[in-house]
Design a protein around this motif. Structure first.
Motif, mmCIF file in Angstrom:
data_model
loop_
_atom_site.group_PDB
_atom_site.id
_atom_site.type_symbol
_atom_site.label_atom_id
_atom_site.label_comp_id
_atom_site.label_asym_id
_atom_site.label_seq_id
_atom_site.Cartn_x
_atom_site.Cartn_y
_atom_site.Cartn_z
ATOM 1 N N MET A 1 -1.893 10.045 -16.699
ATOM 2 C CA MET A 1 -1.116 8.940 -15.495
ATOM 3 C C MET A 1 -1.090 7.870 -15.923
ATOM 4 O O MET A 1 -2.294 7.797 -16.200
ATOM 5 C CB MET A 1 -0.533 10.183 -14.761
ATOM 6 C CG MET A 1 -0.060 11.382 -14.450
ATOM 7 S SD MET A 1 1.045 11.192 -14.625
ATOM 8 C CE MET A 1 2.480 10.898 -13.742
ATOM 9 N N ALA A 2 -0.636 6.723 -15.400
ATOM 10 C CA ALA A 2 -0.668 5.496 -15.840
ATOM 11 C C ALA A 2 -0.530 4.956 -14.008
ATOM 12 O O ALA A 2 -0.046 5.418 -13.839
ATOM 13 C CB ALA A 2 0.496 5.054 -16.832
ATOM 14 N N ASN A 3 -1.263 3.701 -14.408
ATOM 15 C CA ASN A 3 -1.472 3.110 -12.897
ATOM 16 C C ASN A 3 -0.256 2.478 -12.700
ATOM 17 O O ASN A 3 0.621 2.229 -13.333
ATOM 18 C CB ASN A 3 -2.370 2.173 -12.726
ATOM 19 C CG ASN A 3 -2.979 1.538 -11.675
ATOM 20 O OD1 ASN A 3 -2.673 1.840 -11.106
ATOM 21 N ND2 ASN A 3 -3.411 0.217 -11.800
ATOM 22 N N GLY A 4 0.138 2.544 -11.633
ATOM 23 C CA GLY A 4 2.022 2.679 -10.609
ATOM 24 C C GLY A 4 1.583 1.806 -9.235
ATOM 25 O O GLY A 4 2.204 0.974 -8.629
ATOM 26 N N GLY A 5 0.207 0.833 -9.054
ATOM 27 C CA GLY A 5 -0.066 0.375 -8.176
ATOM 28 C C GLY A 5 -0.669 1.229 -6.981
ATOM 29 O O GLY A 5 -0.822 2.398 -6.706
ATOM 30 N N PHE A 6 -1.209 0.823 -5.518
ATOM 31 C CA PHE A 6 -1.005 0.937 -4.676
ATOM 32 C C PHE A 6 0.185 0.873 -3.775
ATOM 33 O O PHE A 6 0.915 -0.458 -3.466
ATOM 34 C CB PHE A 6 -2.573 0.218 -3.882
ATOM 35 C CG PHE A 6 -2.672 1.448 -2.709
ATOM 36 C CD1 PHE A 6 -2.948 1.876 -2.073
ATOM 37 C CD2 PHE A 6 -2.985 0.039 -1.635
ATOM 38 C CE1 PHE A 6 -3.113 2.041 -1.178
ATOM 39 C CE2 PHE A 6 -3.712 0.476 -0.330
ATOM 40 C CZ PHE A 6 -3.732 1.521 0.008
ATOM 41 N N GLU A 7 0.375 2.047 -2.867
ATOM 42 C CA GLU A 7 1.601 1.979 -1.828
ATOM 43 C C GLU A 7 1.458 2.196 -0.075
ATOM 44 O O GLU A 7 0.384 3.067 0.684
ATOM 45 C CB GLU A 7 2.530 2.887 -2.115
ATOM 46 C CG GLU A 7 2.891 3.166 -3.204
ATOM 47 C CD GLU A 7 4.204 4.362 -3.429
ATOM 48 O OE1 GLU A 7 3.713 5.023 -3.009
ATOM 49 O OE2 GLU A 7 4.598 3.973 -4.038
ATOM 50 N N LYS A 8 0.293 1.226 0.027
ATOM 51 C CA LYS A 8 -0.109 0.074 1.184
ATOM 52 C C LYS A 8 0.595 0.937 2.601
ATOM 53 O O LYS A 8 -0.070 1.987 3.356
ATOM 54 C CB LYS A 8 -0.041 -1.189 1.827
ATOM 55 C CG LYS A 8 -0.624 -1.327 2.138
ATOM 56 C CD LYS A 8 -1.642 -3.339 2.750
ATOM 57 C CE LYS A 8 -2.019 -3.489 3.902
ATOM 58 N NZ LYS A 8 -2.213 -4.268 4.110
ATOM 59 N N ASP A 9 1.928 0.822 2.887
ATOM 60 C CA ASP A 9 2.928 1.739 3.373
ATOM 61 C C ASP A 9 2.696 2.858 3.734
ATOM 62 O O ASP A 9 2.140 3.571 4.212
ATOM 63 C CB ASP A 9 4.445 1.186 3.845
ATOM 64 C CG ASP A 9 4.750 1.127 2.407
ATOM 65 O OD1 ASP A 9 4.129 1.457 1.620
ATOM 66 O OD2 ASP A 9 6.442 1.871 2.854
ATOM 67 N N ARG A 10 2.336 3.665 3.115
ATOM 68 C CA ARG A 10 2.382 5.088 2.682
ATOM 69 C C ARG A 10 0.940 5.369 2.946
ATOM 70 O O ARG A 10 0.564 6.639 2.563
ATOM 71 C CB ARG A 10 2.831 5.969 1.138
ATOM 72 C CG ARG A 10 4.478 5.478 1.866
ATOM 73 C CD ARG A 10 4.858 6.426 0.058
ATOM 74 N NE ARG A 10 6.181 5.724 0.333
ATOM 75 C CZ ARG A 10 7.412 6.838 -0.603
ATOM 76 N NH1 ARG A 10 6.907 6.942 -1.437
ATOM 77 N NH2 ARG A 10 8.793 6.529 -0.151
ATOM 78 N N LYS A 20 6.673 6.426 -20.068
ATOM 79 C CA LYS A 20 7.641 5.561 -19.383
ATOM 80 C C LYS A 20 6.959 4.066 -18.551
ATOM 81 O O LYS A 20 7.623 3.098 -19.352
ATOM 82 C CB LYS A 20 9.015 6.428 -17.863
ATOM 83 C CG LYS A 20 9.337 5.280 -17.209
ATOM 84 C CD LYS A 20 9.891 5.949 -16.158
ATOM 85 C CE LYS A 20 11.198 5.802 -15.011
ATOM 86 N NZ LYS A 20 11.692 6.374 -14.140
ATOM 87 N N GLN A 21 6.050 4.042 -18.284
ATOM 88 C CA GLN A 21 5.368 2.938 -18.251
ATOM 89 C C GLN A 21 5.148 1.922 -19.736
ATOM 90 O O GLN A 21 4.976 0.907 -19.301
ATOM 91 C CB GLN A 21 3.822 3.193 -17.364
ATOM 92 C CG GLN A 21 3.012 2.026 -16.884
ATOM 93 C CD GLN A 21 3.217 1.402 -15.605
ATOM 94 O OE1 GLN A 21 4.374 2.444 -15.007
ATOM 95 N NE2 GLN A 21 3.401 0.327 -15.586
ATOM 96 N N GLN A 36 9.177 11.303 -12.393
ATOM 97 C CA GLN A 36 8.916 9.604 -12.001
ATOM 98 C C GLN A 36 7.497 9.382 -11.424
ATOM 99 O O GLN A 36 7.693 8.092 -10.341
ATOM 100 C CB GLN A 36 10.387 10.056 -10.337
ATOM 101 C CG GLN A 36 11.467 9.982 -10.654
ATOM 102 C CD GLN A 36 12.289 8.967 -11.316
ATOM 103 O OE1 GLN A 36 12.247 7.813 -11.117
ATOM 104 N NE2 GLN A 36 13.019 9.031 -12.363
ATOM 105 N N GLY A 37 6.553 9.934 -11.626
ATOM 106 C CA GLY A 37 5.766 9.932 -10.995
ATOM 107 C C GLY A 37 5.478 10.444 -9.821
ATOM 108 O O GLY A 37 6.438 11.626 -9.423
ATOM 109 N N ILE A 38 4.345 10.526 -9.931
ATOM 110 C CA ILE A 38 3.364 11.222 -8.629
ATOM 111 C C ILE A 38 2.863 9.946 -7.435
ATOM 112 O O ILE A 38 1.883 9.289 -8.170
ATOM 113 C CB ILE A 38 2.481 12.286 -9.020
ATOM 114 C CG1 ILE A 38 1.060 11.642 -9.509
ATOM 115 C CG2 ILE A 38 3.222 13.488 -9.593
ATOM 116 C CD1 ILE A 38 -0.021 12.708 -10.108
#
Length: 125
Positions: A1-10, A20-21, A36-38
């Motif tokens: 899986m490719a890096n999609g970033g960090f979601e701070k709020d979650r 896709k990436q 859609q990713g995980i």
């Protein structure tokens, strides 16, 4: 899986489908459950899943800085003899460590001025 970033709020790392990436075509994209990713919660295992993804360039730069600091600490311990010392008192230890760091910087500066940048980290000639 490719890096999609960090979601701070979650408080989660996002991992995306590599096809896709990176703009590749995937034959199984229509039936892929993770198209859609995980999201991986940091609470899963904080030592493994950190806000900076381990597969990112940002992690590599930060870890390289840590490695450089560890090399300096090792040089203080081994080359300058702080591993087996008889220094008593925190102030004396701070002064002697500061002097050792100044010596390392002065030696590196001297090597650069002598046009020997490849020997900049060497303690001996």
């Amino acid at each position: 899986m490719a890096n999609g970033g960090f979601e701070k709020d979650r408080g989660t790392l996002k991992k995306l489908c590599p096809a896709k990436q990176y703009g590749l075509t995937c034959e199984g994209a229509a039936e892929c459950p993770e198209a859609q990713g995980i999201r991986i919660s940091l609470e899963e295992d904080r030592r493994i899943f950190t806000p900076i993804d381990r597969s990112s360039y940002k992690w590599k730069r930060a870890y390289n800085k840590r490695t450089a600091v560890e090399r300096v600490n090792s040089r203080l311990d081994v080359s300058f003899g702080f591993e087996n010392h008889t220094i008593r008192g925190m102030e004396k230890m701070k002064v002697k460590c500061g002097l050792a760091l100044c010596i390392m910087l002065a030696m590196a500066l001297g090597r650069i001025k002598e046009n020997q940048p490849e020997k900049m980290r060497s303690l001996v000639s």
